[in-house]
Scaffold this motif. Sequence first.
Motif: not given
Length: 288
Positions: A23-36
């Motif tokens: 994210m700090k490098a400028g990418y849009e990061v989309i996340v998923y984790n089993r435990t939000k």
Amino acid sequence: MVFKKIGFIGIGVMGQSMASHLMKAGYEVIVYNRTKEKAMSIIEEGAKWKDSVAEVAEAAEVIITIVGYPHDVQEVYLGEAGLLNNAKPGTYFIDMTTSKPSLAQQIFEEAKKRKMFALDAPVSGGDIGAKEARLAIMVGGEEEVFTELLPIFEKIGKNIILQGGPGAGQYTKMCNQMAIATGMIGICEALAYAKKAGLSPEKVLQTIETGAAGSWSLSNLAPKIIAGNFEPGFYVKHFIKDMTIALESAEEMGLLTPGLKLAKELYEKLAELGEENSGTHALYKLYR
């Protein structure tokens, strides 16, 4: 090719820092984790949450996974609601989980059938390496795909090497884990011996870490042992998983690995004592 949207599945001890660097490098990061709840910190930093693996697959151009076990990798990639059944042609996958070489090869082939691209890229360096963006990344797959994704790897690691074709990254990680497993026995025994001999463990460490005994584990984990801090940079339970994969792979090759077998037995004994969620350096407790 310039990528903008990176999916990240598995926000754990290491994934949190890795996603943050992207994210700090400028990418849009989309996340998923089993435990939000475990992903709330990265969401507060600006990551976009999705409710399923399939939703990440639909939204991202490149998807990084770093989950727990090979069966998790299989479900995330090959399950009906997994990545391969829901991503668009042209999607790039990077599995950074330590998993089975044969599974990495299967994912590569299944991705290729769908006109997608897959690399296996397990890492070494633990929580410290992840926080400081200086992980060692061992990659398996096609050179052209590796070159396309190298700018992403460079945001989270320093020592990034294409080891060979599909599965080569996982085979290399097994070499890494074998070296760590027997090395940790030596570190724990040396510190236990120093204490028994009436020496200062701190002074002993100051001397031996600059000589032939020096290693990443000695410099980074021995101080934690001396301080009585056994919080995980890497879990005992996951290390046992890795050693199991390595032993099975070695047996398939007809290779004897008695040191690895002993290390696995000791770590299993440690887990039986309730230390499965401690860091790997908690092996010292068997000697204490």
